[in-house]
Design an enzyme around this catalytic site. Structure first.
Site, PDB file in Angstrom:
ATOM      1  N   LYS A 149       0.718  -0.967   0.037  1.00 47.73           N
ATOM      2  CA  LYS A 149      -0.009  -0.129   0.221  1.00 47.73           C
ATOM      3  C   LYS A 149       0.840   1.086  -0.214  1.00 47.73           C
ATOM      4  O   LYS A 149       1.654   1.305   1.101  1.00 47.73           O
ATOM      5  CB  LYS A 149      -1.371   0.174   0.718  1.00 47.73           C
ATOM      6  CG  LYS A 149      -2.214   0.981   1.021  1.00 47.73           C
ATOM      7  CD  LYS A 149      -3.220   0.957   2.217  1.00 47.73           C
ATOM      8  CE  LYS A 149      -3.823   2.581   2.300  1.00 47.73           C
ATOM      9  NZ  LYS A 149      -3.052   3.194   1.793  1.00 47.73           N
ATOM     10  N   PHE A 156      -1.755   0.499 -10.407  1.00 49.99           N
ATOM     11  CA  PHE A 156      -2.433  -0.396  -9.640  1.00 49.99           C
ATOM     12  C   PHE A 156      -3.321  -1.170 -10.921  1.00 49.99           C
ATOM     13  O   PHE A 156      -4.111  -1.946 -10.094  1.00 49.99           O
ATOM     14  CB  PHE A 156      -2.379  -0.360  -8.424  1.00 49.99           C
ATOM     15  CG  PHE A 156      -3.021   0.568  -7.663  1.00 49.99           C
ATOM     16  CD1 PHE A 156      -4.087   0.669  -7.903  1.00 49.99           C
ATOM     17  CD2 PHE A 156      -2.732   1.812  -6.969  1.00 49.99           C
ATOM     18  CE1 PHE A 156      -4.661   1.974  -7.535  1.00 49.99           C
ATOM     19  CE2 PHE A 156      -3.110   3.230  -6.991  1.00 49.99           C
ATOM     20  CZ  PHE A 156      -4.610   2.820  -7.128  1.00 49.99           C
ATOM     21  N   ARG A 200     -16.703   1.089  -2.796  1.00 47.37           N
ATOM     22  CA  ARG A 200     -16.120   0.343  -1.894  1.00 47.37           C
ATOM     23  C   ARG A 200     -16.441  -1.700  -1.957  1.00 47.37           C
ATOM     24  O   ARG A 200     -17.475  -2.092  -2.441  1.00 47.37           O
ATOM     25  CB  ARG A 200     -16.646   0.364  -0.545  1.00 47.37           C
ATOM     26  CG  ARG A 200     -15.618   0.255   0.820  1.00 47.37           C
ATOM     27  CD  ARG A 200     -15.618   0.707   1.577  1.00 47.37           C
ATOM     28  NE  ARG A 200     -14.806   2.610   1.368  1.00 47.37           N
ATOM     29  CZ  ARG A 200     -14.636   2.478   1.466  1.00 47.37           C
ATOM     30  NH1 ARG A 200     -12.843   2.094   1.544  1.00 47.37           N
ATOM     31  NH2 ARG A 200     -14.052   4.227   1.542  1.00 47.37           N
ATOM     32  N   LYS A 243      -7.676  -3.745   2.483  1.00 45.45           N
ATOM     33  CA  LYS A 243      -5.979  -3.340   2.942  1.00 45.45           C
ATOM     34  C   LYS A 243      -6.100  -3.775   4.071  1.00 45.45           C
ATOM     35  O   LYS A 243      -6.521  -4.096   5.207  1.00 45.45           O
ATOM     36  CB  LYS A 243      -6.458  -1.350   3.156  1.00 45.45           C
ATOM     37  CG  LYS A 243      -7.547  -0.590   3.361  1.00 45.45           C
ATOM     38  CD  LYS A 243      -7.478   0.166   3.791  1.00 45.45           C
ATOM     39  CE  LYS A 243      -8.839   1.284   4.935  1.00 45.45           C
ATOM     40  NZ  LYS A 243      -8.648   2.501   3.923  1.00 45.45           N
TER      41      LYS A 243
END
Length: 281
Positions: free
Chosen positions: A48, A121, A191, A197
């Protein structure tokens, strides 16, 4: 020197004033914890990156709120004109403030932008699953002549033990956390649990609604931010600030990110700590 640093930090707090476009439809991650039942081997893992998210629409770089990022023309000249990119503007670990300051500056400084890389990404308009998109990103970067256009390193692990070992080493080296992205997933403009994460601490965002005055050595400066959570409840953030941030605190109405460790019995974040101003303000 202290005055220069304080002034510099003050301008880094000025709301981002790039031209506003429609906010891009982005995929957003849920938080991962060990209570979730997933097959780790089905997921691609990546670091991340602690930078600023940038959406390349084929013509310009945009923040997640749709504001134009005033990168110099040479920076994006070799970016593909027929491919939409989702990525991170990044310099190095623990350098968020530096890259955030660069993208907020309306008069682009070439020397500053030469430090910045754009790490791809995802490919929002590709249409295939992530397994296919990872290969497509690697091919795109391999045939592109732009040295600051990078593919985010995506890899696999076989167990939660291996995942947490990698996370611990990453954090020890100054990294922020990991992203887990399901290989069979398409790009979803919402989402989703297909994108997770994983960080040592949880984080969330809140809107600044007040400044509590400091005491003792912080007299005349910020003591704590009073913030409003999405459910309407209020919270005080009293730690995590530098002296410069206490002299020039985030403005009322701005959105900040804070860290916390679990929830209290009433559902409020436990041990909340200021992390940063959200980058696209």
């Amino acid at each position: 020197m202290r005055l220069v640093l304080a002034i510099s930090f003050f301008f880094s707090l000025v709301p981002f004033s790039g031209a506003q476009s429609l906010a891009p439809s982005l995929q957003r991650a849920q938080s991962y914890d060990d209570s979730q039942t997933i097959d780790i081997a089905d997921y691609w893992i990546s670091e991340k990156l602690d930078g600023v998210r940038g959406y390349w629409d084929g013509k310009q770089l945009l923040t997640r709120s749709g504001r134009n990022i005033p990168a110099p023309a040479w920076f994006t000249a070799a970016f593909p004109k027929d491919t939409v990119l989702d990525g991170e503007l990044w310099i190095a670990r623990e350098s968020f403030d530096q890259v955030s300051g660069i993208i907020r500056t309306q008069q682009a400084n070439d020397d500053d932008w030469k430090k910045v890389q754009y790490h791809i990404f995802d490919l929002p308009k590709h249409g295939g699953n992530l397994d296919q998109r990872v290969l497509a990103i690697r091919k795109l970067v391999a045939k592109n002549s732009c040295p600051w256009l990078k593919a985010v390193k995506q890899f696999k692990v076989q167990s939660e033990t291996e995942l947490h070992q990698y996370l611990q080493q990453l954090v020890n080296d100054g990294g922020e956390g990991l992203m887990l992205h399901k290989g069979s997933a398409t790009y979803q403009t919402q989402r989703t649990n297909d994108l997770l994460k994983l960080k040592p601490h949880q984080d969330a965002e809140a809107v600044v609604i007040g400044h509590a005055p400091g005491k003792g050595k912080y007299t005349g400066m910020l003591g704590a931010l009073i913030v409003q959570l999405p459910d309407g409840r209020q919270l005080k953030l009293g730690s995590g600030f530098s002296d410069a941030q206490r002299k020039y605190p985030p403005t009322l109405g701005s959105t900040v990110t804070y860290q916390y460790t679990g929830l209290t019995a009433t559902g409020l974040p436990r041990f909340p700590r200021f992390l940063r101003i959200r980058e696209e303000q």
